[in-house]
Write a protein that holds these residues in place. Structure first.
Motif, PDB file in Angstrom:
ATOM      1  N   ALA A 167     -34.546  10.636-107.224  1.00 51.19           N
ATOM      2  CA  ALA A 167     -35.500   9.587-106.820  1.00 51.19           C
ATOM      3  C   ALA A 167     -35.486   8.409-107.783  1.00 51.19           C
ATOM      4  N   TRP A 168     -34.298   8.072-108.289  1.00 47.09           N
ATOM      5  CA  TRP A 168     -34.180   6.909-109.160  1.00 47.09           C
ATOM      6  C   TRP A 168     -34.288   5.633-108.324  1.00 47.09           C
ATOM      7  N   THR A 169     -34.893   4.621-108.909  1.00 48.78           N
ATOM      8  CA  THR A 169     -34.899   3.314-108.274  1.00 48.78           C
ATOM      9  C   THR A 169     -33.507   2.701-108.391  1.00 48.78           C
ATOM     10  N   ILE A 232     -38.192  13.438-100.605  1.00 43.12           N
ATOM     11  CA  ILE A 232     -37.788  12.749 -99.390  1.00 43.12           C
ATOM     12  C   ILE A 232     -38.433  11.364 -99.360  1.00 43.12           C
ATOM     13  N   GLN A 233     -37.676  10.372 -98.977  1.00 48.53           N
ATOM     14  CA  GLN A 233     -38.247   9.036 -98.801  1.00 48.53           C
ATOM     15  C   GLN A 233     -39.287   9.060 -97.679  1.00 48.53           C
ATOM     16  N   LYS A 256     -45.485  -3.940 -95.144  1.00 46.02           N
ATOM     17  CA  LYS A 256     -44.654  -4.683 -96.093  1.00 46.02           C
ATOM     18  C   LYS A 256     -43.187  -4.469 -95.790  1.00 46.02           C
ATOM     19  N   SER A 257     -42.430  -5.524 -95.817  1.00 43.21           N
ATOM     20  CA  SER A 257     -40.976  -5.446 -95.630  1.00 43.21           C
ATOM     21  C   SER A 257     -40.327  -5.041 -96.938  1.00 43.21           C
ATOM     22  N   PRO A 258     -39.280  -4.182 -96.930  1.00 46.47           N
ATOM     23  CA  PRO A 258     -38.582  -3.840 -98.163  1.00 46.47           C
ATOM     24  C   PRO A 258     -38.042  -5.063 -98.881  1.00 46.47           C
ATOM     25  N   SER A 263     -40.617  -5.208-106.499  1.00 43.23           N
ATOM     26  CA  SER A 263     -40.972  -4.437-107.683  1.00 43.23           C
ATOM     27  C   SER A 263     -40.629  -2.966-107.528  1.00 43.23           C
ATOM     28  N   GLU A 264     -40.839  -2.422-106.319  1.00 43.35           N
ATOM     29  CA  GLU A 264     -40.626  -0.997-106.142  1.00 43.35           C
ATOM     30  C   GLU A 264     -40.308  -0.707-104.687  1.00 43.35           C
ATOM     31  N   GLY A 265     -39.185  -0.076-104.414  1.00 40.51           N
ATOM     32  CA  GLY A 265     -38.812   0.289-103.067  1.00 40.51           C
ATOM     33  C   GLY A 265     -38.920   1.788-102.898  1.00 40.51           C
ATOM     34  N   PRO A 266     -38.660   2.296-101.703  1.00 39.86           N
ATOM     35  CA  PRO A 266     -38.724   3.736-101.471  1.00 39.86           C
ATOM     36  C   PRO A 266     -37.650   4.462-102.274  1.00 39.86           C
ATOM     37  N   THR A 267     -38.015   5.590-102.820  1.00 31.77           N
ATOM     38  CA  THR A 267     -37.075   6.379-103.613  1.00 31.77           C
ATOM     39  C   THR A 267     -36.968   7.778-103.038  1.00 31.77           C
ATOM     40  N   GLY A 268     -35.889   8.454-103.392  1.00 27.57           N
ATOM     41  CA  GLY A 268     -35.670   9.804-102.913  1.00 27.57           C
ATOM     42  C   GLY A 268     -34.567   9.870-101.887  1.00 27.57           C
ATOM     43  N   CYS A 269     -34.449  11.021-101.268  1.00 23.47           N
ATOM     44  CA  CYS A 269     -33.384  11.264-100.287  1.00 23.47           C
ATOM     45  C   CYS A 269     -33.829  10.742 -98.926  1.00 23.47           C
ATOM     46  N   PRO A 270     -33.088   9.817 -98.318  1.00 18.67           N
ATOM     47  CA  PRO A 270     -33.525   9.201 -97.050  1.00 18.67           C
ATOM     48  C   PRO A 270     -33.680  10.238 -95.945  1.00 18.67           C
TER      49      PRO A 270
END
Length: 391
Positions: A167-169, A232-233, A256-258, A263-270
């Motif tokens: 889950a790294w950015t 999981i994302q 919110k649009s990615p 600053s921060e987007g979804p992390t983890g396994c899609p």
């Protein structure tokens, strides 16, 4: 060459986050094509610049290739500007970067062709070209292909794998994976120095075999085990778990649009990768041990493949044969990223790394079959002469 290699290492770590940022429709399978396009560009440019440098001054193809490289890198820097189809602009940009990078190969090849091996050996014994063991030549090309294929797929999947598993950015993945690759580079330098000494004691074939075994162990360790699964994302929405946020916060997050959230987007396994739901996580210690082992095995196999190939060919001009070896390497760097990105995206790391282990086992088997034939040309020629003399 040094600066170009540094630039390539920087880009290879950031391609996946950059691709995700500029085009949300791009998945891990498309990443393979983007990375492979660089080597494909090199392969296409090789005969063009080769013929050009044979009939014209070397400055001409050198200047043109540098111009193409600069233009291609500028295109790569601005692929986010178009309103759509950004991933295809990146694909073209990386292909053109590879096309322009071919001037290094051409220039070095031109210098290599200036060496007249026949003049060196004219006053000595004449070595008939027909005495080259073609089976050994083909086998060494296959071995070299697999060695480059393995490392190409490893560096391709490094960033997506760490982002999915830990889950790294995007910023963390570029930074930490860059440190890992830098450490592997230092490790490779030490391995190069070590195998030079060790090869004098046990020979190149033994080191090549040992390197392949170490690579196999590295990828075997990388197989997912246990009952802990990756994050999981959008886990709160898709994993049937109790939300950790309020309903209002969830709605705001969806609104919110990615592209707007820098600053921060979804992390983890899609969640789009179905295997994320049932494939165990690859622990960080497991991954680091695997990277160290692959970092030992790959440089050892790489340098020993080159050394064996040169010794098998002997003192005669090796331009054509070295061209085949270069083509094998280019093919590996094209197919490796495409292979791993598609298998990883659709089937996950367990299938991907299991197949790699199988490929390495087949390669070790091939090496065992041709082991006795991978000998220096001078030794083979000497044995032929002894056999002819005794008859």
């Amino acid at each position: 060459m040094f600066l170009s290699s540094v630039g390539f290492s920087i880009v290879i770590m950031s391609i996946w986050p950059y691709l995700q940022k500029i085009d949300k429709t791009a998945d891990a399978s498309f990443l393979g094509w983007v990375i492979a396009s660089f080597s494909l560009g090199q392969m296409v440019a090789s005969p063009i610049f080769g013929l050009w440098s044979n009939h014209r001054p070397r400055k001409e193809p050198l200047i043109v290739s540098i111009f193409i490289s600069v233009a291609a890198n500028c295109l790569y820097a601005y692929v986010h500007v178009p309103a759509s189809h950004n991933k295809y602009y990146m694909l073209v940009a990386r292909g053109l970067v590879g096309f322009g990078a071919e001037h290094r190969v051409d220039d070095s090849g031109r210098q290599y062709k200036n060496v007249n091996f026949e003049e060196v050996n004219t006053d000595e014994v004449q070595f008939p070209q027909g005495n080259i063991d073609q089976v050994a030549v083909v086998a060494t090309n296959i071995l070299f292909f697999v060695v480059l294929f393995i490392f190409a797929l490893f560096e391709t999947i490094l960033t997506p794998l760490t982002m999915d598993m830990y889950a790294w950015t995007q910023e963390q993945a570029v930074f930490y994976d860059g440190i890992i690759l830098a450490a592997l580079g230092v490790e490779a330098v030490l391995v190069f120095m070590g195998v030079k000494i060790l090869s004098k004691k046990i020979g190149e074939r033994a080191i090549l075999l040992g390197g392949l075994i170490v690579v196999w162990i590295g990828f075997f360790i990388l197989l997912p085990w246990g009952n802990q699964f990756p994050k999981i994302q959008w886990e709160d929405l898709h994993n049937n778990s109790i939300p950790n946020t309020t309903f209002g916060e969830i709605i705001i997050g969806l609104w919110k649009s990615p592209r707007e959230d820098h600053s921060e987007g979804p992390t983890g396994c899609p969640i789009e990768q179905a295997w994320c739901l049932y494939t165990p996580v690859i622990h960080l210690a497991q991954f680091l041990i695997s990277a160290v082992l692959i970092g030992i095995g790959y440089p050892a196999c790489n340098v020993m493949s080159y050394t064996l190939y040169s010794k098998i060919l002997g003192p005669k001009p090796q331009g054509v044969y070295m061209g085949w070896l270069t083509a094998s390497g280019s093919g590996a760097r094209i197919l490796g990223p495409v292979f791993i990105s598609h298998v990883y995206s659709y089937w996950g790391p367990r299938w991907a790394f299991s197949l790699v282990c199988g490929i390495v086992v087949l390669t070790i088997t091939l090496l065992g079959v041709v082991y006795k034939r991978l000998i220096a040309f001078s030794i083979r020629y000497g044995r032929i002469q002894e056999k002819t003399g005794s008859e």
